[in-house]
Enzyme design. Sequence first.
Site, PDB file in Angstrom:
ATOM      1  N   CYS A 120      51.460  32.205  11.125  1.00 56.61           N
ATOM      2  CA  CYS A 120      51.779  30.787  11.689  1.00 56.61           C
ATOM      3  C   CYS A 120      50.492  30.124  11.042  1.00 56.61           C
ATOM      4  O   CYS A 120      50.235  29.772  10.204  1.00 56.61           O
ATOM      5  CB  CYS A 120      52.110  30.879  13.263  1.00 56.61           C
ATOM      6  SG  CYS A 120      50.981  31.723  14.243  1.00 56.61           S
ATOM      7  N   THR A 121      49.784  29.703  12.310  1.00 53.25           N
ATOM      8  CA  THR A 121      48.429  28.782  11.897  1.00 53.25           C
ATOM      9  C   THR A 121      47.178  29.934  12.184  1.00 53.25           C
ATOM     10  O   THR A 121      46.551  30.169  11.114  1.00 53.25           O
ATOM     11  CB  THR A 121      48.356  27.614  12.842  1.00 53.25           C
ATOM     12  OG1 THR A 121      49.239  26.566  12.192  1.00 53.25           O
ATOM     13  CG2 THR A 121      47.004  27.123  12.500  1.00 53.25           C
ATOM     14  N   THR A 122      47.191  30.216  13.347  1.00 51.71           N
ATOM     15  CA  THR A 122      46.051  31.333  13.803  1.00 51.71           C
ATOM     16  C   THR A 122      46.380  32.544  13.902  1.00 51.71           C
ATOM     17  O   THR A 122      45.648  33.607  14.084  1.00 51.71           O
ATOM     18  CB  THR A 122      45.611  30.875  15.238  1.00 51.71           C
ATOM     19  OG1 THR A 122      46.624  30.894  16.251  1.00 51.71           O
ATOM     20  CG2 THR A 122      45.173  29.449  15.525  1.00 51.71           C
ATOM     21  N   GLY A 123      48.041  32.740  13.968  1.00 55.19           N
ATOM     22  CA  GLY A 123      48.238  34.064  14.106  1.00 55.19           C
ATOM     23  C   GLY A 123      48.275  34.794  15.468  1.00 55.19           C
ATOM     24  O   GLY A 123      48.379  35.959  15.878  1.00 55.19           O
ATOM     25  N   PHE A 124      48.140  33.526  16.401  1.00 60.98           N
ATOM     26  CA  PHE A 124      47.918  34.066  17.895  1.00 60.98           C
ATOM     27  C   PHE A 124      49.432  34.074  18.627  1.00 60.98           C
ATOM     28  O   PHE A 124      49.208  34.828  19.586  1.00 60.98           O
ATOM     29  CB  PHE A 124      47.065  32.889  18.433  1.00 60.98           C
ATOM     30  CG  PHE A 124      46.253  33.269  19.916  1.00 60.98           C
ATOM     31  CD1 PHE A 124      45.535  34.343  19.961  1.00 60.98           C
ATOM     32  CD2 PHE A 124      46.835  32.767  20.891  1.00 60.98           C
ATOM     33  CE1 PHE A 124      45.167  34.517  21.174  1.00 60.98           C
ATOM     34  CE2 PHE A 124      46.558  32.931  22.116  1.00 60.98           C
ATOM     35  CZ  PHE A 124      45.379  33.954  22.298  1.00 60.98           C
ATOM     36  N   ASP A 125      50.135  33.378  18.109  1.00 58.73           N
ATOM     37  CA  ASP A 125      51.330  33.191  19.170  1.00 58.73           C
ATOM     38  C   ASP A 125      52.738  33.524  18.418  1.00 58.73           C
ATOM     39  O   ASP A 125      53.489  34.289  18.663  1.00 58.73           O
ATOM     40  CB  ASP A 125      51.493  32.158  19.642  1.00 58.73           C
ATOM     41  CG  ASP A 125      51.255  30.616  18.850  1.00 58.73           C
ATOM     42  OD1 ASP A 125      51.214  30.984  17.689  1.00 58.73           O
ATOM     43  OD2 ASP A 125      51.098  29.563  19.220  1.00 58.73           O
ATOM     44  N   ARG A 126      53.105  32.752  17.380  1.00 58.68           N
ATOM     45  CA  ARG A 126      54.609  32.668  16.854  1.00 58.68           C
ATOM     46  C   ARG A 126      54.791  33.939  16.040  1.00 58.68           C
ATOM     47  O   ARG A 126      55.638  34.498  16.028  1.00 58.68           O
ATOM     48  CB  ARG A 126      54.745  31.160  16.021  1.00 58.68           C
ATOM     49  CG  ARG A 126      54.749  30.149  16.758  1.00 58.68           C
ATOM     50  CD  ARG A 126      54.488  28.849  16.015  1.00 58.68           C
ATOM     51  NE  ARG A 126      53.076  28.641  15.618  1.00 58.68           N
ATOM     52  CZ  ARG A 126      52.726  27.809  15.007  1.00 58.68           C
ATOM     53  NH1 ARG A 126      53.454  26.691  14.730  1.00 58.68           N
ATOM     54  NH2 ARG A 126      51.222  27.448  14.879  1.00 58.68           N
TER      55      ARG A 126
END
Length: 329
Positions: A120-126
């Site tokens: 995703c962007t950070t790889g933290f959520d989606r």
Amino acid sequence: MNQGLVSNIVVAALEHFLSFLGDLITEQIYVGSCIQNGADVETLSNAGVTAVLNFQSGVEAENWGINSKSINESCQGFNILMINYPIREVDSFDMRNKLPLCVGLLLRLLKKNHRVYITCTTGFDRSPACVIAYLHWMTDTSLHVAYNYVTGLHSCKPDRPAIAWATWDLIAMAEQGKHEGPPTHAVTFVWNGQEGEEVYLVGDFTGNWKDPMKAVHKGGPRYEVEVRLSQGKYYYKFITNGQWRHSTASPTERDDSGNVNNLIVIGNTASVRPSIQQQKKASVSFLKLLDANIVKVIERPLTENERFMLAKAARCVAFSVCPIRLAPK
């Protein structure tokens, strides 16, 4: 651009440099932060990655100074299939709405023996949410086990309630809204009236209107009753000081006898191919519901029938609804 945002981007970029390629979840699945340049694409290629599933939006890419066109061209140069399917950041409803198609895309890629980098962007959520849902839906792994497995391998905090709600959506899709299993949602029904009133809730779920439930006074004009409900459509009303009344703060509908009742639909199936117009309509309806009643998803072990329905619906999405025809590897 303000100094704080610049500092955050610099720190994130440094962490990206130190941590890219992300984490290997299975032999075919990596999860990590966004691809920022051609060197990242080369790193993926050297690791054997043959497809990228990207949930980052175009606006996010611009904010990060990422040239999406250049990255797409680099992926083509290394024979890596790039699939972009944006999910709005920190948006539980959008996550719930799009997760079935995300998992469907992932399954299609894995079935064609791709090694997939999910980002995703950070790889933290989606991106980790997609992997957790895939393990839960496609490998008959409980949500609890799948969540702990992925978060144990990859530092992240996916939206767990959104995954659970998307799970009930899929089951509702297979059952066509006729859920016979245990409750799936906890609903707090709210009545705003006068202090000192005696308030009861009555409806389809209270012994077929025969067993009113007394509301708890929460102070001022607010009264609440919490009920656990399975997916379905329910009529209800409030009884205040002996008078049957509907709330003007919640949706209403006339029944077959012409009576005006409040209406609540639990587990209203999210679209697997949401258009912008559908998203706007759904969001407005969802927010309107939250003005009066509070609906929370229940996470619990699935029954055997629910597990069967879940697997059936998830595969239906992957192979019948998925709009992208993936070229053979």
